[in-house]
Design a protein around this motif. Structure first.
Motif, PDB file in Angstrom:
ATOM      1  N   ASN A  74       0.900   4.005  -2.955  1.00  0.00           N
ATOM      2  CA  ASN A  74       0.673   5.432  -2.706  1.00  0.00           C
ATOM      3  C   ASN A  74       1.763   6.286  -3.346  1.00  0.00           C
ATOM      4  N   ARG A 109       0.832  -1.204   0.000  1.00  0.00           N
ATOM      5  CA  ARG A 109       0.000   0.000   0.000  1.00  0.00           C
ATOM      6  C   ARG A 109       0.866   1.253   0.000  1.00  0.00           C
ATOM      7  N   GLU A 119      -7.004  -6.623   0.363  1.00  0.00           N
ATOM      8  CA  GLU A 119      -8.217  -6.330  -0.400  1.00  0.00           C
ATOM      9  C   GLU A 119      -8.397  -4.828  -0.588  1.00  0.00           C
ATOM     10  N   GLU A 120      -7.994  -4.060   0.409  1.00  0.00           N
ATOM     11  CA  GLU A 120      -8.128  -2.603   0.307  1.00  0.00           C
ATOM     12  C   GLU A 120      -7.183  -2.012  -0.735  1.00  0.00           C
ATOM     13  N   ASP A 121      -6.154  -2.763  -1.110  1.00  0.00           N
ATOM     14  CA  ASP A 121      -5.171  -2.245  -2.066  1.00  0.00           C
ATOM     15  C   ASP A 121      -5.655  -2.330  -3.510  1.00  0.00           C
ATOM     16  N   GLU A 122      -6.687  -3.132  -3.767  1.00  0.00           N
ATOM     17  CA  GLU A 122      -7.139  -3.332  -5.143  1.00  0.00           C
ATOM     18  C   GLU A 122      -7.673  -2.035  -5.751  1.00  0.00           C
ATOM     19  N   ASP A 123      -8.457  -1.294  -4.968  1.00  0.00           N
ATOM     20  CA  ASP A 123      -8.967  -0.012  -5.476  1.00  0.00           C
ATOM     21  C   ASP A 123      -7.830   0.970  -5.715  1.00  0.00           C
ATOM     22  N   LEU A 124      -6.840   0.943  -4.839  1.00  0.00           N
ATOM     23  CA  LEU A 124      -5.689   1.832  -5.003  1.00  0.00           C
ATOM     24  C   LEU A 124      -4.899   1.473  -6.256  1.00  0.00           C
ATOM     25  N   GLU A 160      -6.151   0.007  -8.894  1.00  0.00           N
ATOM     26  CA  GLU A 160      -6.982   0.396 -10.040  1.00  0.00           C
ATOM     27  C   GLU A 160      -6.849   1.883 -10.331  1.00  0.00           C
ATOM     28  N   ASP A 161      -6.851   2.706  -9.279  1.00  0.00           N
ATOM     29  CA  ASP A 161      -6.657   4.150  -9.466  1.00  0.00           C
ATOM     30  C   ASP A 161      -5.289   4.439 -10.070  1.00  0.00           C
ATOM     31  N   ARG A 192      -0.584  -8.094  -1.322  1.00  0.00           N
ATOM     32  CA  ARG A 192      -1.611  -7.065  -1.446  1.00  0.00           C
ATOM     33  C   ARG A 192      -2.825  -7.478  -0.636  1.00  0.00           C
TER      34      ARG A 192
END
Length: 212
Positions: free
Chosen positions: A45, A41, A118-123, A125-126, A116
């Motif tokens: 970032n 993560r 689960e919360e990292d998947e959206d990051l 994708e962004d 990774r």
């Protein structure tokens, strides 16, 4: 703008960033309360911040290009052409760096060593969206700039051709009277009377008739 390499080393409970110059966004990260247990993560970032910086600077480059283009419509100068060349060079740097980043994004997080959550998947994708947007925008601006450069090169070439045509006509106009006066200056008798001003008027009239 220029681009510089940045290394991210993910170790056991430690993350190292390696760069040969100071980076503003890395300084911001150092002042934040980060949970380094989520290594992926943190790396995501950093990469997302880099992609956002590219998109922001691309907007600045486009504003600069538009300003230079407006100035070129009024008057073409070497300084403006040099400024346009600097914008083009910046886009070349961006394009090369973003292609490398795209490869890293595709390959790096497929490695099993990079964990990774689960919360990292959206990051992630962004990150992919932002990086692809920056890459496509850079390609678009590069194509536009190449088109503008080609158009102004053709315009300058046409202006040079027109100038050469004008100079050629002036050369012809100046050469013909010279030939007439040179002819009568080589011991050739002047019309009517060589001691009369009327003879010189006739010679001038002959020169004007030939030129016209």
């Amino acid at each position: 703008f220029i681009t510089i390499p940045l290394g991210i080393i993910i170790g056991n409970k430690k993350i190292f960033t390696v760069c040969n110059v100071e980076n503003e966004f890395l300084e911001k990260f150092s002042h934040q309360n980060l949970n380094l247990h989520f290594h992926s993560r943190f790396a995501l970032n950093i990469l997302l911040t880099i992609a956002n910086h590219y998109n922001r600077n691309l907007r600045l480059l486009n504003k600069t290009r538009l300003r230079i283009e407006r100035d070129l419509k009024n008057n073409v100068t070497n300084k403006q052409l040099y400024n346009l060349m600097e914008v083009e060079k910046s886009l070349v740097y961006f394009l090369a760096a973003l292609k490398g980043n795209e490869t890293i994004v595709k390959k790096l997080f497929r490695l099993p060593a990079i964990k990774r959550f689960e919360e990292d998947e959206d990051l992630l994708e962004d990150l992919v969206i932002e990086n692809n947007q920056a890459l496509e925008t850079t390609r678009l601006y590069t194509d536009i700039l190449e088109s503008i450069t080609t158009s102004y090169a053709s315009l300058l070439s046409n202006e040079m051709n027109n100038t050469m045509k004008t100079l050629t006509l002036f050369t012809v106009f100046l050469t013909l009277p010279t030939l007439v006066f040179s002819f009568f200056g080589m011991n050739v008798p002047l019309p009517i009377n060589e001691h009369s001003y009327v003879s010189w008027v006739i010679v001038i009239a002959i020169s004007l008739i030939i030129v016209s």
